[in-house]
Design a protein around this motif. Structure first.
Motif, PDB file in Angstrom:
ATOM      1  N   GLN A   1     -62.131 -90.896  33.365  1.00  0.00           N
ATOM      2  CA  GLN A   1     -62.819 -91.718  34.361  1.00  0.00           C
ATOM      3  C   GLN A   1     -63.052 -90.987  35.673  1.00  0.00           C
ATOM      4  OE1 GLN A   1     -59.741 -94.836  34.670  1.00  0.00           O
ATOM      5  NE2 GLN A   1     -59.393 -94.204  36.782  1.00  0.00           N
TER       6      GLN A   1
ATOM      7  N   GLU B   1     -65.902-101.737  33.406  1.00  0.00           N
ATOM      8  CA  GLU B   1     -64.874-101.471  34.410  1.00  0.00           C
ATOM      9  C   GLU B   1     -64.724 -99.960  34.595  1.00  0.00           C
ATOM     10  OE1 GLU B   1     -62.782-102.072  36.686  1.00  0.00           O
ATOM     11  OE2 GLU B   1     -63.318-104.163  37.005  1.00  0.00           O
ATOM     12  N   VAL B   2     -63.691 -99.542  35.324  1.00  0.00           N
ATOM     13  CA  VAL B   2     -63.569 -98.140  35.739  1.00  0.00           C
ATOM     14  C   VAL B   2     -63.290 -97.205  34.568  1.00  0.00           C
ATOM     15  CG1 VAL B   2     -62.272 -96.530  37.184  1.00  0.00           C
ATOM     16  CG2 VAL B   2     -62.805 -98.823  38.037  1.00  0.00           C
TER      17      VAL B   2
ATOM     18  N   TYR C   1     -68.023 -97.116  35.553  1.00  0.00           N
ATOM     19  CA  TYR C   1     -67.908 -98.321  36.392  1.00  0.00           C
ATOM     20  C   TYR C   1     -69.291 -98.886  36.708  1.00  0.00           C
ATOM     21  CZ  TYR C   1     -65.940-101.333  40.060  1.00  0.00           C
ATOM     22  OH  TYR C   1     -65.552-102.405  40.818  1.00  0.00           O
TER      23      TYR C   1
ATOM     24  N   ASP D   1     -66.279 -91.457  37.598  1.00  0.00           N
ATOM     25  CA  ASP D   1     -66.625 -92.834  37.997  1.00  0.00           C
ATOM     26  C   ASP D   1     -67.976 -93.286  37.450  1.00  0.00           C
ATOM     27  OD1 ASP D   1     -64.275 -93.146  39.538  1.00  0.00           O
ATOM     28  OD2 ASP D   1     -65.204 -92.086  41.218  1.00  0.00           O
TER      29      ASP D   1
END
Length: 723
Positions: A247, A285-286, A253, A250
């Protein structure tokens, strides 16, 4: 080809399912399988309909005659919908739901059957209470327990079964579930908050607690998951080196939702809406493979039921789409875990209590009172609130970079802090001023003016005020929402009850309200924190402020039995000491059993999967060196150096794993001989749990050394990116 590559190949061939979208708009099929107000009006006699609505809206008692009439209306609707069975759907202390299906039939006395559903079948059933966790409330030989219909949560249909939401109590009357104490806590909050609201508006007759939860979850390919015994048995990966890319960019996200996931989400939303769950938001989500779903807020009791129902739906529908839905708080190391933020607010039958700013100074004063008394309850019982969200699974998530720390504090924002400071420093209510949303004109062509909230957000705050509600961010993704809400609602009810008593003693007028409020603003300063909750300096400051900083789940659970906690629950009529002790025993037992299962799974994987592969690879390297020596003689030493280094590394890690498993097994045996659930849970936390991380480190190092085709389990790079 080993199971890992067979699973990877099968997962790679997954195709998105074509979902048949109903021709109607969502508003037309919303609640199709729910006995909601529209169905009540259609299927019930007018007097029965009015009595049932009164029971729902005013908590009025429901007679057996009315229950019989309701049951007949429900039966007509159910038969029209093709229902053949009914069940009482309840939430025992197993972290899930339970149901026992009975056919809607009885003998007709002539050798045949008739469809039958009576008020008795609607109102109560008798499951086997001894087979559910009771913490000693019920002995194994004492089997009787009762489920009782909760009219405030609508009956719904799953498949061919009429599902009736109920509470679950022991033969002796103690609660054996989450719903019963939640409803008592909501009743206590309603009573206390109504008295305080009437200091400002005599027309207020009722205060409702609203909840909007945000459900985070992971999806992984079902075939890959089946090749990971740790994921299947514990819900998380007990080993696995981080992928080179996870992740850190990013880029997942709020990114574009993968096709297969979009199909799953669409199917889930259709089913949820038909069951009356008002799902609204969905997004990435992240972490890779991590997603979130959130509904429109609802009355708290109903929202809790809907979240439990949704988690069941998620697992079932994920299977249809070739996924496994993971609700564990930390299924993968090195990437964000999953929470379930609980957005909590209060409203009267005449308006919202936590909405700022008010139009008048009196409304602003009322707003400040409810904010501060909420903080008062959170401060006094900050350890209890932490205990309400701690578990063997959430323990892995709290304090990591994506989750609040295991210290309960509250972020209010600059303007609200200034408002409370003004109140505490002045003698008149006329100084109360708080700005609403402000316009912000951006210096960008064609971009309209933005409305900016009166406060920023603080992601590190476990209990933050976010405009018209508090967001309890520390709750775990797999938890029953009710656990945290029982503690929170009871704590706030106690604070409001005491506030009202003190105001009445001081005269009951505006001056008395201001006097007591000022005292509480000063008293609640320790719980108010707007800085970085991840910093080490905050932990030191929190201790100085007197906040609970314990991180061991078994010790945090002790807070339920603190004198202040017991007094609060008993005084507010929510739970007695016997019930609290029983629930703690269940919490401690659940904790050590989860660690015990993880330990056993890790030991099995280490001895039967990882070590054999490591030894075979070590032997293969040794044979390679022997071949080089035979071919090159003394000139082979440089060529063999790398292989020799790998042989040594593999041997060192394998020895450490074997030794760690042996020591962990001995620690587990010692813990199992300890009497008492609390002491055994502490032993598992202190003596067994550390081995899981110690052994994992060596396995993860081996994963980087052993050749890819020999590794027996799907790796993070395969699990974390949906194809």
């Amino acid at each position: 080809m080993n199971l890992r590559f067979q699973s990877y190949e099968a997962a790679s061939k997954k195709k998105p399912l074509n979902i048949t979208v109903p021709a109607e708009r969502p508003s037309e099929y919303f609640g199709r399988y729910v006995f909601n107000q529209e169905k009540m009006f259609r299927y019930l006699p007018k007097d029965t309909y009015r009595a049932l609505r009164r029971a729902i809206e005013q908590a009025a008692p429901l007679s057996r005659e009315v229950a019989d009439s309701v049951a007949q209306g429900m039966k007509r609707w159910a038969l029209d919908m093709g229902v053949t069975h009914c069940t009482h759907w309840f939430q025992p202390l197993t972290e899930g739901t339970a149901e026992k299906h009975d056919a809607l039939i009885e003998h007709d006395g002539k050798g045949g059957l008739i469809e039958e559903f009576t008020g008795k079948m609607l109102v109560q059933q008798e499951p086997d209470a001894s087979s559910f966790p009771s913490g000693g409330i019920r002995s194994t030989f004492e089997a009787r327990g009762y489920t009782a219909w909760d009219p405030a949560s609508p009956v719904f249909i799953i498949g061919d079964t009429l599902m009736i939401p109920t509470v679950f109590i022991a033969y002796t009357g103690e609660a054996l579930d989450y719903k019963a104490p939640l409803k008592k806590a909501l009743a206590a909050l309603d009573k206390a908050a109504t008295k305080v609201a009437q200091l400002f508006d005599k027309e207020v007759t009722h205060v409702t607690c609203n909840l909007g939860w945000e459900q985070e979850y992971f999806l992984v390919d079902e075939d890959l998951c089946a090749a990971r015994p740790d994921l299947m048995l514990t819900g998380r990966t007990l080993m696995g080196h981080s992928a080179a890319k996870n992740q850190q960019m990013d880029d997942h996200y709020f990114g574009a939702i993968p096709e297969r996931v979009q199909a799953f989400m669409q199917d889930l939303e259709i089913n949820a809406l038909q069951l009356g769950i008002p799902v609204k938001t969905r997004h990435n989500e992240v972490a890779p493979n991590q997603f979130e779903l959130a509904p429109i807020y609802e009355e708290c009791n109903l929202a809790v039921d809907h979240n439990m129902l949704l988690m069941s739906l998620m697992r079932r529908i994920a299977h249809k789409h070739g996924f496994q839905c993971l609700l564990h708080e930390k299924p993968f190391a090195g990437v964000n875990g999953s929470g379930k933020h609980e957005n909590w607010s209060l409203q009267t039958d005449r308006g919202t209590l936590l909405h700022a700013p008010g139009r008048t100074a009196e409304e602003q004063l009322r707003f400040a009172v409810f904010i501060v008394e909420t903080l008062k309850g959170v401060l006094r019982h900050n350890g209890l609130l932490k205990a309400s969200i701690m578990s063997a699974t959430n323990e892995h998530r709290l304090g990591a970079n994506e989750a609040p720390p295991a210290i309960i504090s509250s972020f209010l924002g600059k303007q609200l802090e200034e408002l409370l400071d003004h109140i505490s420093e002045n003698d008149t209510k006329d100084v109360l001023r708080m700005k609403g949303k402000q316009g912000l004109q951006l210096d960008i062509p064609q971009i309209p003016e933005l409305l900016i909230d009166n406060t920023d957000r603080n992601r590190t705050s476990p209990f933050a005020f976010v405009g018209n509600r508090f967001e309890f961010r520390a709750v775990g993704s797999s938890a029953n929402c009710a656990s945290a809400l029982i503690a929170l609602n009871t704590a706030v009810a106690e604070a409001l009850d005491e506030f009202h008593t003190r105001v009445e003693k001081a005269g009951g007028d505006t001056a008395a309200i201001l006097h007591v409020l000022k005292e509480d603003i000063q008293a609640t300063r320790p719980i108010r924190f707007g800085g970085n909750g991840y910093g080490e300096e905050w932990q030191q400051e929190a201790r100085a402020r007197g906040l609970d900083c314990e991180t061991s789940t078994p010790l945090v659970i002790d807070r339920y039995l603190d004198e202040t906690s017991v007094r609060m629950f008993e005084h507010m009529g929510v739970m007695n000491l016997h019930e609290l002790r029983a629930r703690n025993d269940i919490k401690w037992e659940t904790y050590y059993k989860k660690v015990q299962i993880e330990s056993r799974v890790l030991g099995d994987l280490s001895l039967n999967h990882i070590l054999p592969v490591a030894m075979r690879y070590q032997a293969e390297l040794a044979r390679g060196m022997e071949s080089l020596r035979n071919l090159f003689g003394t000139d082979s030493e440089k060529l063999c150096a790398r292989n020799m280094n790998l042989v040594i590394q593999v041997g060192q890690h394998a020895d450490a794993i074997a030794e760690g498993v042996e020591q962990m097994t001995e620690a587990r045996k010692r813990a199992n001989h300890i009497e008492g659930e609390r002491e055994r849970a502490i032993a598992y936390h202190d003596e067994v749990l550390p081995y899981l991380e110690k052994i994992r480190r060596h396995i993860d190092k081996l994963e980087l050394i052993v050749e890819d085709e020999a590794w027996p389990l799907p790796k993070y790079r395969e699990l974390l990116f949906i194809r």
